[in-house]
Design an enzyme around this catalytic site. Structure first.
Site, PDB file in Angstrom:
ATOM      1  N   HIS A  76       0.831  -1.198   0.000  1.00  0.00           N
ATOM      2  CA  HIS A  76       0.000   0.000   0.000  1.00  0.00           C
ATOM      3  C   HIS A  76       0.868   1.252   0.000  1.00  0.00           C
ATOM      4  CE1 HIS A  76      -2.473   3.088   2.360  1.00  0.00           C
ATOM      5  NE2 HIS A  76      -3.075   2.963   1.190  1.00  0.00           N
ATOM      6  N   SER A  77       0.578   2.177  -0.915  1.00  0.00           N
ATOM      7  CA  SER A  77       1.166   3.511  -0.912  1.00  0.00           C
ATOM      8  C   SER A  77       2.696   3.448  -1.026  1.00  0.00           C
ATOM      9  CB  SER A  77       0.708   4.239   0.357  1.00  0.00           C
ATOM     10  OG  SER A  77       0.968   5.608   0.281  1.00  0.00           O
TER      11      SER A  77
END
Length: 235
Positions: A76-77
Site C-alpha cells: 500500500h502507498s
C-alpha cells in the site's frame, strides 16, 4: 492455497490490515502482515539510517524465515517501493505482486521523486521542520480520504512518524521484479495522488482495478478490498 503478505504504507503498522485479514483467512489462505522497522510497534528501532533497503530486507527475511512460496505480495502507498524491491530479490517465491494505490518505481527512482511536486514540497517542508531533518510527520487523514469519526479515532492514535530515508533512497534493481506478474488497484475517492502510477501500470500491460474509496482502502472499504484481492489472486 496461497499466501498473502500485506505490507503497510508510511506511518502505519501491520495492524492496519486487521479488517481485511479475516476474509482472506476464511478463503483458506495464509496471511502475514508485518510491521516495517521503525514504525508502530517497531518504533523503538527507529533511527536515521532506516531506509528503503531496510524495509525490503524486513519483508525478504519474513518470506525466507517462514519459507513462503506462491506469495501474493501486496503493498500500500509507499510500500509499492518495498514490493518492487522484494520482487527483485526473491522472484521465485512470489506468484504475483499487487500495488494498492502505491508507487510503481523503476531502478534509480526514489519515492519522493515519484510524488507530485506540490505534495513532495509539503513532505520536504515538514521533514525540515517538525521532522528534525530525518522524519516524515504523520499526514492529515482527512487529506487521505478518511472522514468517518470511528475510523479517525481508530487510526489517529496508532500512527507514528516515518523515516525520511525510505523516501529518498532509490530503488536498486537487478531486473528480477519483472519476472513477477503485477496488478494495480487505484483508490478513486480522494485527491488521486497515485493516478500517474495507475497509468504507468496500465502502460506496462498490468490489469488496473479501481475502488471507489479513499487512500486508506483497508480501513474504509475492507470488504471490497478483500474481495478484489481474492479475485486478483484467482480464488
Amino acid at each position: 492455497m496461497s499466501t498473502f503478505v500485506l505490507v503497510h504504507g508510511a506511518w502505519h503498522g501491520g495492524w492496519v490490515w486487521r479488517r481485511v485479514v479475516p476474509s482472506l483467512l476464511r478463503a483458506g489462505h495464509e496471511v502475514h502482515a508485518p510491521t516495517l522497522t521503525g514504525v508502530s510497534d517497531r518504533a523503538h528501532l527507529l533511527h536515521p539510517s532506516v531506509g528503503l533497503s531496510t524495509h525490503v530486507q524486513d519483508v525478504v527475511a519474513l518470506i525466507e524465515a517462514h519459507d513462503l512460496h506462491d506469495v501474493t505480495l501486496v503493498g500500500h502507498s509507499y510500500a509499492g517501493q518495498v514490493v518492487t524491491g522484494v520482487a527483485d530479490r526473491v522472484p521465485d517465491r512470489l506468484a504475483r505482486r499487487v500495488y494498492l494505490d502505491a508507487f510503481v518505481g523503476d531502478d534509480g527512482e526514489a519515492a519522493i521523486d515519484l510524488l507530485p511536486e506540490t505534495v513532495a514540497g509539503h513532505y520536504r517542508e515538514s521533514v525540515a521542520g517538525p521532522g528534525f531533518g530525518w522524519l516524515i510527520p504523520v499526514r492529515s487523514l482527512a487529506v487521505l480520504g478518511v472522514t468517518e469519526e470511528a475510523d479517525l479515532e481508530w487510526l489517529s492514535p496508532r500512527l507514528t512518524p516515518h523515516p525520511w530515508l525510505t523516501y529518498t533512497e532509490p530503488l536498486r534493481l537487478r531486473d528480477g521484479s519483472g519476472q513477477v506478474p503485477a496488478a494495480y488497484v487505484e483508490c478513486t475517492d480522494w485527491m488521486r495522488v497515485f493516478q500517474p502510477h495507475a497509468e504507468r501500470a496500465a502502460a506496462r500491460g498490468w490489469p488496473v482495478h479501481h475502488l471507489a474509496t479513499g487512500h486508506e482502502a483497508m480501513v474504509t472499504a475492507p470488504k471490497e478490498l478483500a474481495e478484489l484481492l481474492l479475485a486478483v489472486n484467482g480464488s
